[in-house]
Design a protein around this motif. Structure first.
Motif, short mmCIF file in Angstrom:
data_model
loop_
_atom_site.label_atom_id
_atom_site.label_comp_id
_atom_site.label_asym_id
_atom_site.label_seq_id
_atom_site.Cartn_x
_atom_site.Cartn_y
_atom_site.Cartn_z
N GLY A 41 0.82 -1.21 0.00
CA GLY A 41 0.00 0.00 0.00
C GLY A 41 0.85 1.26 0.00
O GLY A 41 0.57 2.22 -0.73
N LEU A 73 1.02 4.15 -2.91
CA LEU A 73 0.84 5.58 -2.61
C LEU A 73 2.06 6.39 -3.04
O LEU A 73 1.94 7.48 -3.60
CB LEU A 73 0.57 5.77 -1.12
N ALA A 111 2.12 9.29 -5.81
CA ALA A 111 2.58 10.64 -5.47
C ALA A 111 3.76 11.05 -6.36
O ALA A 111 3.81 12.19 -6.85
CB ALA A 111 2.99 10.69 -4.00
#
Length: 278
Positions: free
Chosen positions: A26, A30, A34
């Motif tokens: 996870g 992310l 980003a």
């Protein structure tokens, strides 16, 4: 299978190694999202090649690459908002225009960030006579003179005539042929710090004293020490306009009969620039 009690209820729990793996995956997703968003933003905002994606920008791109600003990125000067930038992208994608519309106008404050900054990397013009009058006092935008053609920043010989129509030299107003090819700033010392902009006596002599046959025309004790433009009007006609009687309204009548003054130019007797009788 492991169970834990949360608020009185039994909840299935992953084994510790599996939980760590899920968290790691996870976090990686992310981070990748980003980083991808950052790279996309950086490419769209700071990379000049993003602007080149529009086929209509090829001419502007080619000129930028050969201009004085080729080391300056597009958005350093063209500070469009995110909304305006997005509008440009949508317009390009949906309408496929054949020409670049007006966008990201460059106000003079953007130019001043470099050229009024005292940074030796850039030509500093804040103290120059021409920029004080045109930019500061009259508020003329830099792009009016420096970018009438996209990414061509050196003002041409014709650009001054856009405003100074009556003083234009060259094809639009025939004056002194030898001066027609000179840039206005050759005589009007635009980039000098203490220049009055109007040519002074010494401004003219810097060139004319070096011309063949003219070196001795202006003796140091010549009676006329004022600016050459008081007699010579280079923007009006090819030959000098020497209106002696503008100053000498009543010359001695015993040696200047009216009949002679009306038919004979003063320079027939008085040697120009020396003004002694031949």
């Amino acid at each position: 299978m492991a169970w834990v009690r949360v608020l009185g209820r039994r909840v299935y729990s992953l084994p510790r190694p599996a939980a760590v793996a899920v968290v790691a995956v996870g976090a990686g997703v992310l981070f990748a999202a980003a980083y991808g968003a950052y790279r996309t933003y950086d490419y769209a905002i700071y990379d000049p090649t993003f602007c080149r994606n529009c086929h209509t920008m090829e001419a502007a791109w080619d000129r930028w690459q050969t201009s004085e600003h080729r080391t300056v990125t597009c958005h350093a000067c063209h500070e469009a908002s995110i909304i305006e930038s997005a509008r440009q992208v949508v317009t390009f994608v949906t309408r496929q225009p054949q020409a670049v519309g007006t966008h990201a106008v460059v106000p003079k404050e953007v130019c001043q960030q470099c050229h009024f900054s005292a940074n030796p990397r850039w030509r500093q013009v804040a103290e120059t006579a021409g920029h004080r009058i045109h930019s500061e006092q009259r508020g003329i935008e830099c792009v009016v003179c420096h970018a009438p053609s996209i990414h061509r920043f050196a003002p041409t010989e014709q650009i001054c005539g856009t405003c100074h129509v009556a003083q234009t030299v060259g094809e639009r107003r025939v004056v002194v042929p030898e001066m027609a090819d000179l840039h206005c700033v050759k005589c009007h010392e635009y980039l000098a710090v203490d220049s009055p902009l109007r040519p002074e006596r010494q401004t003219c002599l810097q060139c004319h004293q070096a011309l063949p046959g003219q070196a001795g025309h202006w003796p140091a004790d010549a009676p006329h020490q004022f600016a050459c433009g008081q007699c010579h009007k280079p923007h009006e006609r090819a030959r000098p306009v020497v209106a002696c009687q503008t100053c000498h309204a009543q010359p001695r009548e015993d040696i200047h009969p009216q009949a002679v003054l009306q038919t004979t130019p003063c320079t027939a007797c008085h040697v120009p620039h020396r003004w002694k009788i031949q």
